[in-house]
Write a protein that holds these residues in place. Structure first.
Motif, PDB file in Angstrom:
ATOM      1  N   HIS A  33      -2.173  -6.026  -4.436  1.00  9.38           N
ATOM      2  CA  HIS A  33      -2.470  -6.832  -3.248  1.00  9.38           C
ATOM      3  C   HIS A  33      -3.230  -6.029  -2.202  1.00  9.38           C
ATOM      4  O   HIS A  33      -2.949  -4.852  -1.984  1.00  9.38           O
ATOM      5  CB  HIS A  33      -1.168  -7.347  -2.630  1.00  9.38           C
TER       6      HIS A  33
ATOM      7  N   ASP B 276       5.735 -10.994  -6.618  1.00  4.90           N
ATOM      8  CA  ASP B 276       4.915 -10.764  -5.418  1.00  4.90           C
ATOM      9  C   ASP B 276       5.727 -10.686  -4.127  1.00  4.90           C
ATOM     10  O   ASP B 276       5.577 -11.505  -3.207  1.00  4.90           O
ATOM     11  CB  ASP B 276       3.821 -11.828  -5.313  1.00  4.90           C
TER      12      ASP B 276
ATOM     13  N   ASP C 157      -3.406 -14.788  -6.726  1.00  3.09           N
ATOM     14  CA  ASP C 157      -4.570 -15.190  -5.931  1.00  3.09           C
ATOM     15  C   ASP C 157      -5.708 -15.727  -6.802  1.00  3.09           C
ATOM     16  O   ASP C 157      -6.871 -15.668  -6.399  1.00  3.09           O
ATOM     17  CB  ASP C 157      -5.083 -14.002  -5.109  1.00  3.09           C
TER      18      ASP C 157
ATOM     19  N   SER D 148      -2.169  -1.506   2.439  1.00  6.67           N
ATOM     20  CA  SER D 148      -1.710  -2.254   1.264  1.00  6.67           C
ATOM     21  C   SER D 148      -2.171  -1.612  -0.032  1.00  6.67           C
ATOM     22  O   SER D 148      -1.369  -1.383  -0.953  1.00  6.67           O
ATOM     23  CB  SER D 148      -2.221  -3.698   1.338  1.00  6.67           C
TER      24      SER D 148
ATOM     25  N   THR E   6       1.893 -15.123   2.521  1.00  6.83           N
ATOM     26  CA  THR E   6       2.230 -14.838   1.126  1.00  6.83           C
ATOM     27  C   THR E   6       3.421 -15.661   0.654  1.00  6.83           C
ATOM     28  O   THR E   6       4.426 -15.785   1.354  1.00  6.83           O
ATOM     29  CB  THR E   6       2.577 -13.342   0.950  1.00  6.83           C
TER      30      THR E   6
ATOM     31  N   ASN F 119       0.255  -0.074  -2.827  1.00  8.95           N
ATOM     32  CA  ASN F 119       0.420  -0.878  -4.033  1.00  8.95           C
ATOM     33  C   ASN F 119      -0.096  -0.200  -5.292  1.00  8.95           C
ATOM     34  O   ASN F 119       0.449  -0.420  -6.382  1.00  8.95           O
ATOM     35  CB  ASN F 119      -0.223  -2.244  -3.816  1.00  8.95           C
TER      36      ASN F 119
ATOM     37  N   SER G 132       3.712  -4.151  -1.009  1.00  8.92           N
ATOM     38  CA  SER G 132       4.705  -4.646  -1.954  1.00  8.92           C
ATOM     39  C   SER G 132       6.082  -4.084  -1.614  1.00  8.92           C
ATOM     40  O   SER G 132       6.229  -2.899  -1.297  1.00  8.92           O
ATOM     41  CB  SER G 132       4.342  -4.241  -3.381  1.00  8.92           C
TER      42      SER G 132
ATOM     43  N   HIS H  94      -5.785  -8.618 -12.295  1.00  9.23           N
ATOM     44  CA  HIS H  94      -4.981  -9.789 -11.960  1.00  9.23           C
ATOM     45  C   HIS H  94      -4.423 -10.491 -13.195  1.00  9.23           C
ATOM     46  O   HIS H  94      -5.138 -10.779 -14.140  1.00  9.23           O
ATOM     47  CB  HIS H  94      -5.839 -10.780 -11.159  1.00  9.23           C
TER      48      HIS H  94
ATOM     49  N   HIS I 285      -0.716 -17.324  -2.104  1.00 11.19           N
ATOM     50  CA  HIS I 285      -0.847 -17.450  -0.645  1.00 11.19           C
ATOM     51  C   HIS I 285      -1.044 -18.918  -0.294  1.00 11.19           C
ATOM     52  O   HIS I 285      -1.472 -19.722  -1.129  1.00 11.19           O
ATOM     53  CB  HIS I 285      -2.073 -16.689  -0.121  1.00 11.19           C
TER      54      HIS I 285
ATOM     55  N   GLU J  96       4.400  -8.012 -10.376  1.00  9.96           N
ATOM     56  CA  GLU J  96       3.244  -8.101  -9.480  1.00  9.96           C
ATOM     57  C   GLU J  96       2.119  -8.818 -10.218  1.00  9.96           C
ATOM     58  O   GLU J  96       1.875  -8.549 -11.399  1.00  9.96           O
ATOM     59  CB  GLU J  96       2.758  -6.697  -9.079  1.00  9.96           C
TER      60      GLU J  96
END
Length: 307
Positions: free
Chosen positions: A77, A37, A171, A276, A20, A280, A82, A158, A213, A73
């Motif tokens: 994720h 992130d 991403d 995750s 990441t 998150n 996070s 996203h 990433h 963010e």
């Protein structure tokens, strides 16, 4: 969406365990800054939560006398926890104002889906974030403007952040020799991901696309001696148009979608998926106790806000 004459200072911090990129982005004139992130370390087998990766961000912030306004963010994720609430908690004791934890407003859709899947009490998801961002929102950061751009496909919630001529893409697109992200999570769409990449590739050629990433191929040639393990934080729009192995200029959407869907059928869930997602969608907060596939034995005392 941005002020063409004002550019931020960008600190790129690579977390090698999950690949990441974490970012601290600052207005050089006012020292106001944001974090994008962040990563909270987690050992799945031992159930130990650590703050080492996030503490690297705090060191950069302290050494540059930054004041953090927002912790941003790009999405919920699925491969790392996070560190947003850890960072908020620490920073609230070090600066006049507590930074706000922000995410795109479609996180509500993701919370509904995974909240039911994991039987998370609705009260733990209500107002989990301090700020839900709408498409095309603008946040002020000193003399900078942060533009919010919806970039669905990998996940429906996203978003990316445009600051000057820099775009923090999460991403939605990876470096040219890595290509693109998977689209098989709930609400994902290869068609939407392709359209999101086209939004980015239609920006001016000199814009820098900072990725969420990086998984450097063994044959990558890298001349930046300060970059760990050949990981690179960004490529320009021009380089992405010419070289991205999945979505370079001339790529046909139907071909991409067919290939992406076929590839995603054979991918396993990320190793830290369950931990995750549960953390998150709670806005970076950990559950009170261990849950199925989410062992919690040790948490840094006094730093993580437990629901």
């Amino acid at each position: 969406m941005h002020s063409p004459n004002t550019e931020p200072t960008v600190h790129s911090i690579h977390e090698p365990v999950t690949g990441t990129w974490q970012y601290v982005i600052a207005d050089p004139s006012t020292k106001g800054a944001v974090i994008v992130d962040s990563v909270l370390d987690y050992d799945k087998e031992d159930g130990i939560v650590g703050s080492g990766s996030a503490d690297r961000l705090l060191e950069i912030i302290a050494s540059n006398n930054y004041q953090i306004w927002y912790i941003l963010e790009t999405h919920a994720h699925a491969d790392h926890l996070s560190a947003s609430r850890y960072l908020q908690n620490v920073l609230a004791s070090q600066q006049p104002n507590e930074p706000k934890v922000c995410i795109g407003h479609r996180i509500l859709q993701v919370q509904e889906t995974f909240g039911k899947m994991y039987s998370i009490p609705p009260a733990e998801l209500e107002n989990a974030f301090d700020c839900l961002l709408q498409d095309h929102d603008e946040l002020t950061l000193g003399n900078l403007v942060i533009g919010v751009i919806h970039l669905p496909g990998h996940t429906p919630d996203h978003v990316g952040y445009i600051i000057g001529t820099n775009v923090f893409t999460g991403d939605s697109i990876f470096n040219p020799d890595v290509g693109s992200a998977r689209c098989d999570f709930s609400g994902g769409s290869a068609n939407e991901l392709f359209q999101s990449t086209q939004k980015l590739l239609n920006l001016p050629l000199h814009f820098r696309l900072y990725t969420g990433h990086d998984y450097p191929p063994s044959d990558r040639q890298c001349s930046l001696t300060t970059v760990e393990s050949k990981a690179l934080p960004f490529a320009t729009v021009e380089k992405q148009r010419k070289e991205n192995k999945h979505v370079r200029s001339g790529t046909v959407e139907t071909d991409f979608v067919t290939w992406r869907n076929e590839r995603d059928q054979n991918l396993q869930l990320p190793r830290l998926f369950h931990a995750s997602i549960r953390t998150n969608i709670r806005g970076g907060r950990l559950p009170k106790t261990s849950e199925d596939d989410f062992k919690i034995v040790n948490v840094p005392e006094g730093t993580i806000r437990i629901v």
